[in-house]
Design an enzyme around this catalytic site. Structure first.
Site, PDB file in Angstrom:
ATOM      1  N   GLU A  61       0.815  -1.219   0.000  1.00 59.30           N
ATOM      2  CA  GLU A  61       0.000   0.000   0.000  1.00 59.30           C
ATOM      3  C   GLU A  61       0.847   1.267   0.000  1.00 59.30           C
ATOM      4  OE1 GLU A  61      -0.733  -2.649   1.831  1.00 59.30           O
ATOM      5  OE2 GLU A  61      -2.824  -3.152   1.475  1.00 59.30           O
ATOM      6  N   HIS A  95     -11.075  -4.262  10.649  1.00 60.97           N
ATOM      7  CA  HIS A  95     -11.688  -4.207   9.313  1.00 60.97           C
ATOM      8  C   HIS A  95     -13.052  -3.517   9.332  1.00 60.97           C
ATOM      9  CE1 HIS A  95      -8.765  -7.387   8.397  1.00 60.97           C
ATOM     10  NE2 HIS A  95      -9.068  -7.294   7.123  1.00 60.97           N
TER      11      HIS A  95
HETATM   12  C1  LIG Z   1      -2.107  -4.340   4.840  1.00 59.98           C
HETATM   13  C2  LIG Z   1      -3.154  -5.226   4.270  1.00 59.98           C
HETATM   14  N1  LIG Z   1      -3.474  -5.116   2.978  1.00 59.98           N
HETATM   15  C3  LIG Z   1      -4.427  -5.894   2.450  1.00 59.98           C
HETATM   16  C4  LIG Z   1      -5.091  -6.821   3.198  1.00 59.98           C
HETATM   17  C5  LIG Z   1      -6.199  -7.666   2.594  1.00 59.98           C
HETATM   18  N2  LIG Z   1      -5.784  -9.046   2.571  1.00 59.98           N
HETATM   19  C6  LIG Z   1      -6.138  -9.924   3.513  1.00 59.98           C
HETATM   20  S1  LIG Z   1      -5.419 -11.406   3.327  1.00 59.98           S
HETATM   21  C7  LIG Z   1      -4.648 -10.904   1.908  1.00 59.98           C
HETATM   22  C8  LIG Z   1      -3.772 -11.823   1.161  1.00 59.98           C
HETATM   23  C9  LIG Z   1      -2.641 -12.252   2.022  1.00 59.98           C
HETATM   24  O1  LIG Z   1      -1.837 -13.117   1.300  1.00 59.98           O
HETATM   25  P1  LIG Z   1      -0.724 -13.948   2.025  1.00 59.98           P
HETATM   26  O2  LIG Z   1       0.065 -13.042   2.901  1.00 59.98           O
HETATM   27  O3  LIG Z   1       0.004 -14.701   0.994  1.00 59.98           O
HETATM   28  O4  LIG Z   1      -1.500 -14.922   3.010  1.00 59.98           O
HETATM   29  P2  LIG Z   1      -2.490 -16.125   2.624  1.00 59.98           P
HETATM   30  O5  LIG Z   1      -3.860 -15.563   2.581  1.00 59.98           O
HETATM   31  O6  LIG Z   1      -2.053 -16.672   1.334  1.00 59.98           O
HETATM   32  O7  LIG Z   1      -2.329 -17.078   3.754  1.00 59.98           O
HETATM   33  C10 LIG Z   1      -4.948  -9.586   1.637  1.00 59.98           C
HETATM   34  C11 LIG Z   1      -4.441  -8.828   0.487  1.00 59.98           C
HETATM   35  C12 LIG Z   1      -4.722  -6.907   4.554  1.00 59.98           C
HETATM   36  N3  LIG Z   1      -5.326  -7.753   5.383  1.00 59.98           N
HETATM   37  N4  LIG Z   1      -3.753  -6.111   5.057  1.00 59.98           N
END
Ligand SMILES: Cc1ncc(C[n+]2csc(CCOP(=O)(O)OP(=O)(O)O)c2C)c(N)n1
Ligand SMILES: Cc1ncc(C[n+]2csc(CCOP(=O)(O)OP(=O)(O)O)c2C)c(N)n1
Ligand SMILES: [Mg+2]
Ligand SMILES: [Mg+2]
Lengths: 327, 340, 340, 327
Positions: free
Chosen positions: B67, B136
Site C-alpha cells: 500500500e 476491518h
Molecule cells: C495491509 C493489508 N493489505 C491488504 C489486506 C487484505 N488481505 C487480507 S489477506 C490478503 C492476502 C494475504 O496473502 P498472504 O500473505 O500470501 O497470506 P495467505 O492468505 O495466502 O495465507 C490480503 C491482500 C490486509 N489484510 N492487510
C-alpha cells in the site's frame, strides 16, 4: 581511478560545472547559516556531488527525479534555477516554491524534479508513480528515486522495489550510502551490508558504485537509464560517498565521526578534485577552463545569495492559497 | 424509465464511464483484476472493479500488497499526468500507507506553492456490520477530514455514489472516497448517462421544520427511519446528508438549523474529534443564537469495533438512538424523556 | 529550594527516574544513544534521551529508520513484560507506522477481551514554530484522540512534562506523549523527587469568573498572556489546561463554563475534527444551558504548515486571536467588536 | 521424502495429532460455514498444517508466536484450547477472546500466542518486540513471526527483518508461501522469486523448506530456534505449501486456480497423508494408533462445535470493557 567511457567535451564541462555549482552552493549555505537568516533545517550535499551529477547528466529534461531531505544537489543537477533555490532556502518571495517549501521541499515540476522530501524514503513511491505514468502514457521517460542508506531501511523503499519489479517500471533507484543516518552508522543500521543485494533478491539488477567517481556513476547510470528507457525495468545503484558536513546545519558536532575523517575525505576523496586531476592529466580540460568555470559558478552563487538576502517575504495572503486547486 | 442499481454497481459504472471519457484514468489495487500470476482465470476481483479490466486491459492493474508503494505511486502518477484511482480495500489499511496520504498526497501542492496538482482518488471501504472485527470495520473519515489538502467524500445512495465518484475522478485534488460495506447491496435509481454530483454540496434528504438531523454515510438511512418514527409523534425532522465532509457544506446546515432551532448529528464514527462534534461545534459557534436546545450527537462509543454480532449490533448507532437524541433536544419532549 | 529545569530536561529526568525505579522500562528510537556504528563517540542523541545510555547501557537502544518495526516492537515488548518508551522524533512520522499505533497498540487489549496489556509510551514531538515546513510541524493529536484504546498526553509546563511522563510510563495502556518542540527550552520549577501527575486531571492554570479558556499544549501560555490583556479590560478569564486529551477531564471544563457562561478553546491544531471542536461540542451538548454566548474556537487554519517564518508566524494561533475570541463571545464586548 | 532426524515416539504422536487436529478443525469449519452461524471472515489453514506443526512442536510453552489472518493452525499448534477457539470463531461467550476478536484475532497470551492479525504482516513487528523483551529480561525465549507470501511484501515485514538483524533478536521468521495472496499469484507478486534471499541480503540465514514435509520443517525450525535461543540472532524459513481451500470462506470460487490443482494437491501433497505413509512404512506408528488419534480428534472437534453452537452470546455489558486497563 578505473577507466570509464569519456564523455565529450561539452559534457565534461557540464559535469564539472554541475559538481562545482553544487559544491559552491553548499559551502556557501554552510557559511551563511550561522548568520541566522536561513530558517529551518538544511542538510548539505557536499561530498556527494558525483552521485547527483553522474546520474542527472544522463537524464533528459523530461525525465523525473524524486529526492530526499538532502536534496540541493539533485535539484541543481536536474537543472533547477540556483537563484530560485537560494530564495526558497531563505524563505523568500520568488523562491522556487514561493517560500512555502524550504530546503526540505524544493521541487520543480517543470524540470521533472518532484521534490525533496522531509520523510525518509517518502519520495521513492512517488517515483514509482511517475514511472507508471510514463509507461501508461507511452513515453520513454525514466524516473530516478534517490534515497539515503538510512532511508533505504524504510518499508516504503522495500515496497517500492517490489512494485517496480512486479510492474517492470522504467525506474532507477539510487541509494546514496554516505555512511550515516543522522549520527547512526551504516555499520550498525545496515550491519555493514550493501543495499544492492536487497534489489537482487527481487530480481532487480544492482551494482555497487564508487560515489566519488563521477564517471563511474555516470556509466552505471547510463546503463540503468538505458535499460529503463528501453523497457527493461528497474535497476538499483548503491553509491558510496560520505558527506563533508554534519547531518544538519546547526545540529551536530559530528562527534560520531572518526578523528580526522572529514579532513581525509576532503584531501583524498573529493570528487571535484579527483575529476579535475584526471581532466588535467588526460588533457580533457585546461587549468584556465577550470578556473573560468569556478569563477563563473562563484559569481552565480554570490548573486543568488545577494538576491535571497534582499528579497521580500512572501505576502501574507499566500498563507491560504494552494491548499487545494478548488475547495 | 427508471433504472435501479446497487451502490456497488453505481461505483463500478462511474469507474467505467470515467475511464471511457478520459484515457488518463487508471485503476489499481490488490485484486482489482484478480488472478494475475495464477494458472486459472483472471477476474476474481471483488467489488466495483470486477470486469473493468476486460474493457480497459491496459489501465487496470493488480498490485502486490504494498500500500505504501502503490498509494505513493498514485500520488506520483497524479502529479505527472494521470488520474489514478487506487483501491485501499478496507480503510483500516490506511494505517500502512498513512504517510503517503498525510505527508505526500495532502501536502505536495501546498509545499510547492501550487506547482503540483494531485488528482487522485483513493477508494476506501469502511464501517461496521459485516462482523469483520476491530481491524476491518472502522470508519476513520474524521482522521482524513482533519488533514488539510484532502477531500473526503461519503456517498449515502447509489445515485450519489455514481455522481460523486465521477466528480472525485474529475477533481484536481486528492479525494478519499468512502464506500460503506453495508451499503454495497443497497439499491436505488441511478441514471445511465454520466453525471457529476459536485463536491461540497449537501443534499436535503427530507425536509422538516422541527429539528435538523445531519446524518453521514450509512446514518442517512437511519435518520430517515428515525424521521418516520418522529413524524408519527408530530416532530418533523429535516435530514441533511452533507455527502462530502471536506469540503463541508456548512451553510446548508446553518440554514436548516436557523429554520428548525435544533440539531442532532448522527455519525457512525467514534465520538472523540469526530465529524459529529465538528459539525456540532461549528453550529454552536456560528449559529448559536438559532439554537433553542442543546446540540446532540449520536455516534459509536469510544471503543474498537467488536467482532461478535451481539456486540457489533449494539456498537453501531441507529434510528433508535437518533429518535432519542431528537426528543432530548426538543424541550417539551426532553421533559417527557426525563419523566419517563 | 526551588529548582528550575527546561521542559526537555524535565522529560529527561522522568525517563531517568522511571528507568531507575523499574527495570522493565526500556527506551529506544533513532539516535536515542546516537553514534552507534560510528568510529567517533557515542552520545550524539538529541533531546531528552541525551546521556541516558550512560546510566542504563543495556536499556537504551538506537534503531534503524524502521518506525513500523520498532513501534510494533514496542507493542510486542509491552505485551510481554516490558514498559518501552519509543521515540518517534517528529509526530509527523506517525505516518510511516500508523498501522502499528491504530490497529495494533490501540486494539490489542480489546480484541483479546483484556488478555493483553500494552503499557507503552510513544514520544512524539509536535507543533509549528521551528521553520521545519509542512512535514515536520504538524500537531496531529486530534487523530490520536479519535482512536479508542490510546491515551493522549500533552504537557504544557516542565513540571507537568515530568509528572505526566512518569504517569505515562507507569500507566498500563498505550500513551502517546506529545512534546512541543517550541516548549523544550521553556523553563519552570520542577521538584527533584519522582512524582506523578495523574492522567485525566485538568489543571486550572488561572482562575477567573468571566470566560473559560480551554488551552492545549503551547496554547496554555498564549491563553495566559491573553488573560493578562483581558484582565486589564476587566474581563477575568479562567484558563483550563486539560493536560491529557484522552482521557479528557471534561467535568472540570463543564464546571468552569457553568461558572463563567462562556467558552473559548485554543488549540494549535487545524480546525476540522480537532480537539477545539470536540470540547466545544461536548459543552454545547452537555452544558448548553450554562452558555451565555456562542462557543469560540481558536485554531490554525485548514492548511498545511508553511515553511517561511513570515507565513508560519501568521499560521500559528496566539494570544491575539484568543483575546479577539473572548471578546466576541461576551455579548457586551461582542457588540463593541462589531461596532469597531 | 528426504531423510530428516526422526523425533521420538511421543513427539511423532504429538506431531500427527496436531496436524490432524488442525485439519479436522478447518474441514469442519468449512462444512459449518455455509450454515450461517459462523460470522465474519474465516481463512482456513488446511494444506499448510506441516508448517505450523513443524515449527511449533519445537517451541516451548513460553516461546512466543505472532500469527496472520490465517491463524487457526498456528493457534492450535501453539496449544490453544480448541473448544475456546471454536467458541471464539462463533463469537460466543467463553471464546478465547470473549467473542470480541473472532477468527482473525484469536490470541492466547498465556500460551505465548500473541494473536492472529487482520493486517498483512501486522503481527511481525510485534514478534520483534517479544524477542526484544526476552533479550532484555534475560530469558531464552524465542519468538516466531508467521507471514504469508503476500504479507512478505509489506514494508513492516522488510523493516522487521532489518530491526531483527541489527538488534540480533532471538526470532525466526516463517514465511508461508502458499502460492497466492487472495487471488493474486506469487508468480506475479514475487516475480516467482523466493523470499529467502531478502533475508540473506541483510545477513540473516535463510532456507527454502518443503512445507508439505513436517519433518523437514521441524528440522529447519529446530536449527533456527536453537540459533535464536543461543544468541545467534534471526533466521528466516521460506516454507512452500499451497492451501486446500479458497482465500476466505464464502468469498472466492477459486477460478484463479488451475483446473484440478486442488484435487492434485489433496492426492499428492497432503502433509498428513505423506506423514502417515512414512510413519506406517517405517513402523513409527501403527494403523490402529493413527485411527485412534483420528477418532479422538474427531470427537474433540465435534465437542467443540457442539459447545460453540449451544453457547450464549457475550453479555452486552462487554461492549465497553477492555478498551483500557484504566480510563
Ligand atoms: C495491509 C493489508 N493489505 C491488504 C489486506 C487484505 N488481505 C487480507 S489477506 C490478503 C492476502 C494475504 O496473502 P498472504 O500473505 O500470501 O497470506 P495467505 O492468505 O495466502 O495465507 C490480503 C491482500 C490486509 N489484510 N492487510
Ligand atoms: C520516516 C522518517 N524517520 C525519521 C526521520 C528523521 N531523519 C531525517 S534525516 C534522517 C537520517 C537519514 O539518513 P539517510 O537516509 O542515510 O540520509 P542522509 O542524511 O545520510 O543523507 C532521519 C532519521 C525522517 N525524516 N523520516
Ligand atoms: Mg546516510
Ligand atoms: Mg499466500
Amino acid at each position: 581511478m578505473p577507466d570509464h567511457p569519456r564523455p565529450d567535451r561539452a559534457e565534461l564541462i557540464d559535469i564539472y560545472r554541475t559538481m562545482r555549482t553544487i559544491r559552491e552552493f553548499e559551502e556557501r549555505v554552510h557559511t551563511e547559516f550561522p548568520g541566522g537568516e536561513i530558517p529551518g533545517a538544511v542538510h548539505l550535499y557536499a561530498g556527494q556531488e558525483a552521485v547527483a551529477t553522474g546520474v542527472c547528466t544522463v537524464l533528459t529534461g523530461d525525465d523525473y527525479i524524486a529526492s530526499t531531505h538532502r536534496g540541493h544537489g539533485h535539484a541543481i543537477a536536474k537543472g533547477c534555477d540556483v537563484t530560485a533555490m537560494m530564495l526558497e532556502i531563505y524563505g523568500r518571495a520568488g523562491g522556487l516554491c514561493g517560500g512555502k517549501g524550504g530546503s526540505m521541499h524544493i521541487a520543480d515540476f517543470g524540470r521533472g524534479m518532484l521534490g525533496a522530501n522531509g520523510v525518509a524514503a517518502g519520495g521513492v513511491p512517488l517515483s514509482c508513480g511517475s514511472a507508471l505514468s510514463a509507461k501508461v502514457r507511452g513515453t520513454d521517460q525514466v524516473s530516478v528515486a534517490f534515497v539515503g542508506d538510512g532511508g533505504a531501511n524504510q518499508g516504503a523503499f522495500a515496497e517500492s522495489l517490489v512494485l517496480a519489479a512486479v510492474w517492470q517500471l522504467p525506474i532507477v533507484f539510487v541509494v546514496e550510502d554516505n555512511g550515516y543516518a543522522q549520527a547512526t552508522g551504516t555499520r550498525f543500521h545496515l550491519g555493514g551490508k550493501d543495499i544492492a543485494p536487497r534489489a537482487e533478491a527481487l530480481g532487480i539488477p544492482a551494482a555497487v558504485v564508487d560515489g566519488y567517481d563521477v564517471l563511474a556513476v555516470r556509466e552505471a547510470a547510463a546503463g540503468a537509464v538505458q535499460r529503463a528507457r528501453s523497457g527493461g525495468g528497474p535497476t538499483l545503484l548503491d553509491c558510496k560517498a560520505h558527506r563533508f558536513f554534519g547531518h544538519m546545519e546547526g545540529w551536530d558536532q559530528q562527534a560520531y565521526r572518526a578523528e580526522g575523517e572529514v579532513d581525509r575525505l576532503r584531501a583524498e576523496q573529493d570528487c571535484l578534485q579527483l575529476f579535475a586531476i584526471r581532466a588535467l592529466e588526460d588533457e580533457w580540460l585546461t587549468t584556465a577552463e577550470i578556473a573560468e568555470i569556478d569563477a563563473a559558478v562563484r559569481a552565480l552563487i554570490d548573486h543568488a545569495v545577494e538576491e535571497a538576502k534582499s528579497a521580500k517575504d512572501p505576502d501574507i495572503s499566500e498563507l491560504l492559497t494552494d491548499v487545494y486547486v478548488t475547495y | 424509465m427508471t433504472r435501479v442499481l446497487s451502490y456497488l454497481q453505481a461505483v463500478g459504472e462511474a469507474l467505467r464511464q470515467e475511464m471511457q471519457h478520459d484515457p488518463s484514468v487508471v485503476v489499481f489495487g490488490e485484486d482489482n483484476i484478480g488472478g494475475t500470476g495464477c494458472d486459472g482465470r483472471l477476474g476474481n476481483a471483488w467489488g466495483p472493479t470486477q470486469g473493468l479490466h476486460e474493457h480497459f486491459p491496459d489501465r487496470v492493474f493488480d498490485t502486490p500488497i504494498t500500500e505504501a508503494a502503490f498509494v505513493g505511486a498514485a500520488v506520483g502518477a497524479a502529479a505527472t499526468g494521470l488520474r489514478p484511482v487506487a483501491d485501499l480495500l478496507f480503510v483500516d489499511f490506511a494505517g500502512v500507507c498513512f504517510d503517503q496520504i498525510l505527508n505526500q498526497a495532502a501536502k505536495l501542492r501546498y509545499m510547492t506553492a501550487g506547482k503540483a496538482r494531485v488528482p487522485l482518488v483513493l477508494r476506501a471501504m469502511y464501517g461496521a456490520g459485516m462482523r469483520r472485527g476491530a481491524q476491518h470495520s472502522q470508519v476513520l473519515y474524521p482522521i482524513f477530514a482533519h488533514v488539510p489538502g484532502l477531500k473526503v467524500v461519503l456517498p449515502a445512495t447509489p445515485a450519489d455514489a455514481k455522481g460523486l465518484m465521477a466528480a472525485a475522478i474529475r477533481d484536481d485534488d486528492p479525494v478519499i472516497f468512502f464506500e460503506h460495506k453495508m451499503l454495497y447491496f443497497s439499491h436505488g435509481e441511478v441514471p445511465e448517462p454520466p453525471y457529476v454530483v459536485p463536491l461540497g454540496q449537501a443534499r436535503i434528504a427530507r425536509p422538516g421544520r422541527d429539528c435538523t438531523i445531519v446524518a453521514l454515510g450509512r446514518m442517512v438511512a437511519e435518520a430517515e427511519k428515525a424521521a418516520d418514527v418522529l413524524a408519527a409523534e408530530g416532530i418533523e425532522c429535516e435530514v441533511v446528508d452533507p455527502r462530502t465532509i471536506s469540503p463541508l457544506d456548512i451553510e446548508t446546515i446553518y440554514d436548516s438549523v436557523r429554520r428548525t432551532g435544533h440539531l442532532v448529528v448522527a455519525d457512525e464514527a467514534t465520538p472523540r474529534c469526530g465529524v459529529a462534534g465538528d459539525i456540532a461545534a461549528l453550529v454552536a459557534e456560528h449559529a448559536f443564537h438559532a439554537l433553542r436546545g442543546p446540540v446532540r450527537t449520536v455516534t459509536a462509543p469510544h471503543a474498537p469495533v467488536p467482532f461478535t454480532p451481539a456486540l457489533e449490533d449494539a456498537y453501531t448507532p441507529g434510528a433508535d438512538q437518533i429518535v432519542t437524541a431528537v426528543r432530548a433536544t426538543i424541550p417539551a419532549f426532553a421533559g417527557q424523556e426525563r419523566a419517563s
